[in-house]
Design an enzyme around this catalytic site. Structure first.
Site, PDB file in Angstrom:
ATOM      1  N   CYS A 119      -9.334   2.951  -9.597  1.00 53.08           N
ATOM      2  CA  CYS A 119      -9.900   4.044 -10.568  1.00 53.08           C
ATOM      3  C   CYS A 119     -10.436   3.661 -11.909  1.00 53.08           C
ATOM      4  O   CYS A 119     -10.895   4.467 -12.629  1.00 53.08           O
ATOM      5  CB  CYS A 119      -8.615   4.589 -10.882  1.00 53.08           C
ATOM      6  N   HIS A 261      -9.743   9.244 -16.963  1.00 53.98           N
ATOM      7  CA  HIS A 261      -9.707   9.298 -15.379  1.00 53.98           C
ATOM      8  C   HIS A 261      -8.807  10.435 -15.117  1.00 53.98           C
ATOM      9  O   HIS A 261      -7.489  10.357 -15.626  1.00 53.98           O
ATOM     10  CB  HIS A 261      -9.201   7.983 -14.952  1.00 53.98           C
ATOM     11  N   ASN A 291      -7.298  13.515  -7.837  1.00 50.77           N
ATOM     12  CA  ASN A 291      -7.693  12.265  -8.201  1.00 50.77           C
ATOM     13  C   ASN A 291      -8.826  11.812  -7.155  1.00 50.77           C
ATOM     14  O   ASN A 291      -8.664  11.500  -6.099  1.00 50.77           O
ATOM     15  CB  ASN A 291      -6.643  11.221  -8.375  1.00 50.77           C
TER      16      ASN A 291
HETATM   17  O1  UT7 Z   1      -5.071   6.568 -10.306  1.00 49.82           O
HETATM   18  C1  UT7 Z   1      -3.964   6.546 -10.532  1.00 49.82           C
HETATM   19  C2  UT7 Z   1      -3.106   7.089  -9.277  1.00 49.82           C
HETATM   20  N1  UT7 Z   1      -1.862   7.330  -9.607  1.00 49.82           N
HETATM   21  C3  UT7 Z   1      -1.201   8.142 -10.582  1.00 49.82           C
HETATM   22  O2  UT7 Z   1      -2.177   8.557 -11.535  1.00 49.82           O
HETATM   23  C4  UT7 Z   1       0.120   8.084 -10.278  1.00 49.82           C
HETATM   24  C5  UT7 Z   1       0.867   8.474 -11.702  1.00 49.82           C
HETATM   25  N2  UT7 Z   1       2.342   9.206 -11.413  1.00 49.82           N
HETATM   26  C6  UT7 Z   1       2.186  10.606 -11.175  1.00 49.82           C
HETATM   27  O3  UT7 Z   1       1.299  11.188 -11.304  1.00 49.82           O
HETATM   28  C7  UT7 Z   1       3.562  11.143 -10.895  1.00 49.82           C
HETATM   29  O4  UT7 Z   1       4.832   9.970 -11.103  1.00 49.82           O
HETATM   30  C8  UT7 Z   1       3.682  11.648  -9.522  1.00 49.82           C
HETATM   31  C9  UT7 Z   1       2.875  13.150  -9.501  1.00 49.82           C
HETATM   32  C10 UT7 Z   1       3.186  10.982  -8.302  1.00 49.82           C
HETATM   33  C11 UT7 Z   1       5.163  12.125  -9.129  1.00 49.82           C
HETATM   34  O5  UT7 Z   1       5.829  12.899 -10.187  1.00 49.82           O
HETATM   35  P1  UT7 Z   1       7.165  12.387 -11.089  1.00 49.82           P
HETATM   36  O6  UT7 Z   1       7.356  13.611 -12.022  1.00 49.82           O
HETATM   37  O7  UT7 Z   1       7.292  11.283 -11.377  1.00 49.82           O
HETATM   38  O8  UT7 Z   1       8.159  12.645  -9.631  1.00 49.82           O
HETATM   39  P2  UT7 Z   1       9.263  11.470  -9.320  1.00 49.82           P
HETATM   40  O9  UT7 Z   1       8.528  10.446  -8.406  1.00 49.82           O
HETATM   41  O10 UT7 Z   1      10.010  11.246 -10.298  1.00 49.82           O
HETATM   42  O11 UT7 Z   1      10.044  12.243  -8.308  1.00 49.82           O
HETATM   43  C12 UT7 Z   1      10.968  13.605  -8.768  1.00 49.82           C
HETATM   44  C13 UT7 Z   1      11.544  14.152  -7.490  1.00 49.82           C
HETATM   45  C14 UT7 Z   1      11.870  13.281  -6.462  1.00 49.82           C
HETATM   46  O12 UT7 Z   1      12.985  14.187  -5.943  1.00 49.82           O
HETATM   47  P3  UT7 Z   1      14.747  13.542  -6.494  1.00 49.82           P
HETATM   48  O13 UT7 Z   1      14.732  12.202  -6.074  1.00 49.82           O
HETATM   49  O14 UT7 Z   1      14.908  13.621  -7.860  1.00 49.82           O
HETATM   50  O15 UT7 Z   1      15.483  14.414  -5.656  1.00 49.82           O
HETATM   51  C15 UT7 Z   1      11.178  13.154  -5.519  1.00 49.82           C
HETATM   52  O16 UT7 Z   1      11.614  13.079  -4.084  1.00 49.82           O
HETATM   53  O17 UT7 Z   1      10.207  14.955  -6.906  1.00 49.82           O
HETATM   54  C16 UT7 Z   1      10.350  14.727  -5.421  1.00 49.82           C
HETATM   55  N3  UT7 Z   1       9.044  14.648  -4.978  1.00 49.82           N
HETATM   56  C17 UT7 Z   1       8.436  15.818  -4.677  1.00 49.82           C
HETATM   57  N4  UT7 Z   1       8.874  16.979  -4.271  1.00 49.82           N
HETATM   58  C18 UT7 Z   1       8.060  17.916  -3.806  1.00 49.82           C
HETATM   59  C19 UT7 Z   1       8.156  13.722  -5.100  1.00 49.82           C
HETATM   60  N5  UT7 Z   1       7.114  14.210  -4.571  1.00 49.82           N
HETATM   61  C20 UT7 Z   1       7.240  15.489  -4.312  1.00 49.82           C
HETATM   62  C21 UT7 Z   1       6.241  16.394  -3.809  1.00 49.82           C
HETATM   63  N6  UT7 Z   1       6.873  17.719  -3.613  1.00 49.82           N
HETATM   64  N7  UT7 Z   1       5.081  16.293  -3.334  1.00 49.82           N
END
Ligand code: UT7
Length: 335
Positions: A119, A261, A291
Site C-alpha cells: 500500500c 492511503h 482499499n
Molecule cells: O492497507 C492497510 C490494510 N489494512 C488496514 O488498514 C487494516 C487496519 N485495521 C482496520 O481497518 C480494522 O482493524 C478492521 C476494520 C480490520 C477491524 O475493525 P476493528 O474495529 O479493529 O475490529 P476488531 O478486529 O477489534 O473486531 C471487533 C469485533 C470482533 O468481535 P468480538 O471478538 O469483539 O466478539 C470481531 O470478531 O468485530 C468482529 N468482526 C466483525 N463483525 C462483523 C470483525 N470483522 C467483522 C465483520 N463483521 N466484517
C-alpha cells in the site's frame, strides 16, 4: 528519448488518470457470503462498496487505462515518455507487468519496471521516479499504482475481505528547470512487524524426479492483524508527516489537501485530528472503492483533480502505509 539540454532542478505534475472495474460488490452482497452487515462495515471502515475485477480486468489492463488517461491530460507525444514505474503487489505477470503497459501504450522509448511496496507502493514509486527526474536522467515519467487484491483475499475471512477492492491510478510528471513542485519526502520500513500484514508464498512440495524436490509456486491468502495495522497507521503516519512539515518548513495549516492511503475512514479521521487538518481537506473515496492498495492515492487524487477540487498550486500532503511494514510521505504542489 528526448535529449536533455539542461540540468533539471525540479518536478512538475502534469496529469492524472484512473480506472476501476465495472463489477460492484456491495456490503450487502458480502453479508451473503460471511457473517457481517452493511452497518458493521460502514461504521468500522467507511466502506459501502468496492470494485472487483472479472474477466478482462487485470493489473496490466487497469494500469494501462489509468496511464492512458493521465497521458491524455497532458499534451505529450507518447514517444517522449522516458520512464514508466508500476507500483503493484499483484502483477499480471510475476516477471513484471510494466513492460506490457509500455507496449500497449506504444511508449517505445520508455524504460518500464514494477516496484513492490504494497500500500506504500505508489508513494515509493512516485519518489523513485522523481529522483530520476531531479537527477537529470529522464524528463517525462508515468507513475502507476494498480492492484487486484480480490484475487488474494480469503473471501471466508470477514476480518479482512470487507476491506479490499481493485483499481488503478496514475500520475504524469515532468522534469523542469524552472521550479520544483516535489517539495519533500520521507520513507520508512520496519520488517520486524512484517507479519502484521502479508501475502506469503505457499510452497507446496513436489518432486521433479525421485529424490529431487522443488517448491511449487503459489500464494496463501492475505494474512492481516487488523488491530495492529490500525495502531501502526494512526501512530506512524502523523509522526512522519509532522517530521516532513518540519523538514520542508511547511505547516499543516498550509496544506490544502491531505491525501492518505485509503485504508479505513477511522484512520483518515484520526490522522487528520492528530495533524489538526479539518475533515473537509481530507480526500476520501473509501465508500465507493475500499482499499485498492497501491492504487488508492492516485485514484482519489484523479477524482479530485477532475472535479476541480485540487487546483493548480494547491499544497498536498500525502502518505502511504501498509505491508512491510512500510510507510512514506511526500509534500507536493499540484501543477
Ligand atoms: O492497507 C492497510 C490494510 N489494512 C488496514 O488498514 C487494516 C487496519 N485495521 C482496520 O481497518 C480494522 O482493524 C478492521 C476494520 C480490520 C477491524 O475493525 P476493528 O474495529 O479493529 O475490529 P476488531 O478486529 O477489534 O473486531 C471487533 C469485533 C470482533 O468481535 P468480538 O471478538 O469483539 O466478539 C470481531 O470478531 O468485530 C468482529 N468482526 C466483525 N463483525 C462483523 C470483525 N470483522 C467483522 C465483520 N463483521 N466484517
Amino acid at each position: 528519448m528526448e535529449v536533455i539540454k539542461f540540468k533539471q532542478i525540479g518536478v512538475s505534475f502534469k496529469g492524472s488518470g484512473s480506472y476501476v472495474p465495472e463489477q460492484i460488490l456491495t456490503n450487502e452482497k458480502i453479508s451473503q457470503k460471511v457473517d457481517t452487515s452493511d452497518e458493521w462495515i460502514q461504521s468500522r471502515t467507511g466502506i459501502s462498496e468496492r470494485r472487483i475485477s472479472s474477466s478482462g480486468d487485470n493489473v496490466t489492463e487497469m494500469g494501462y487505462k489509468a496511464a492512458l488517461s493521465a497521458i491524455k491530460m497532458t499534451n505529450w507525444d507518447i514517444k517522449t515518455i522516458d520512464l514508466i514505474v508500476l507500483a503493484t503487489s499483484t502483477p499480471h505477470d510475476l516477471f513484471g507487468s510494466a513492460p506490457s503497459i509500455q507496449a500497449k501504450l506504444g511508449a517505445h522509448n520508455a524504460v518500464a519496471f514494477d516496484l513492490t511496496a504494497a500500500c506504500s507502493g505508489f508513494l515509493f514509486a512516485l519518489i523513485t521516479a522523481a529522483q530520476f527526474l531531479k537527477g537529470g536522467s529522464f524528463k517525462r515519467a508515468i507513475v502507476i499504482g494498480a492492484d487486484q487484491l480480490s484475487s488474494f483475499v480469503d473471501w471466508n475471512d470477514r476480518r479482512s475481505c470487507i476491506l479490499f477492492g481493485d483499481g488503478a491510478g496514475a500520475l504524469a510528471i515532468e522534469a523542469t528547470n524552472e521550479f520544483d513542485n516535489f517539495l519533500g519526502f520521507d520513507m520508512r520500513t520496519d520488517g520486524e512487524r512484517g507479519s502484521f500484514l502479508n501475502l506469503p508464498t505457499k510452497n507446496n512440495r513436489d518432486s521433479i524426479i525421485d529424490n529431487i524436490d522443488f517448491l511449487k509456486g503459489g500464494f496463501s491468502p492475505i494474512n492481516m492483524n487488523g488491530q495492529e495495522v490500525y495502531k501502526f497507521a494512526v501512530r506512524e503516519v502523523p509522526i512522519i508527516l509532522n517530521n516532513l512539515f518540519r523538514k520542508t518548513k511547511y505547516s499543516s495549516d498550509e496544506v490544502d489537501w491531505l491525501v492518505l492511503h485509503q485504508a479505513n475512514q477511522r484512520i483518515l479521521d484520526s490522522v487528520g485530528e492528530r495533524l489538526k487538518i479539518p475533515r473537509e481537506k481530507i480526500l476520501s473515496n473509501l465508500a465507493k472503492y475500499g482499499n485498492t492498495s497501491a492504487a488508492t492515492i492516485p485514484l482519489v487524487m484523479d477524482e479530485a483533480i477532475r472535479d476541480n477540487r485540487i487546483q493548480q498550486n494547491d499544497i498536498i500532503a500525502t502518505s502511504g502505509f501498509g505491508a512491510g511494514l512500510s510507510w512514506g510521505a511526500a509534500i507536493i504542489k499540484w501543477g
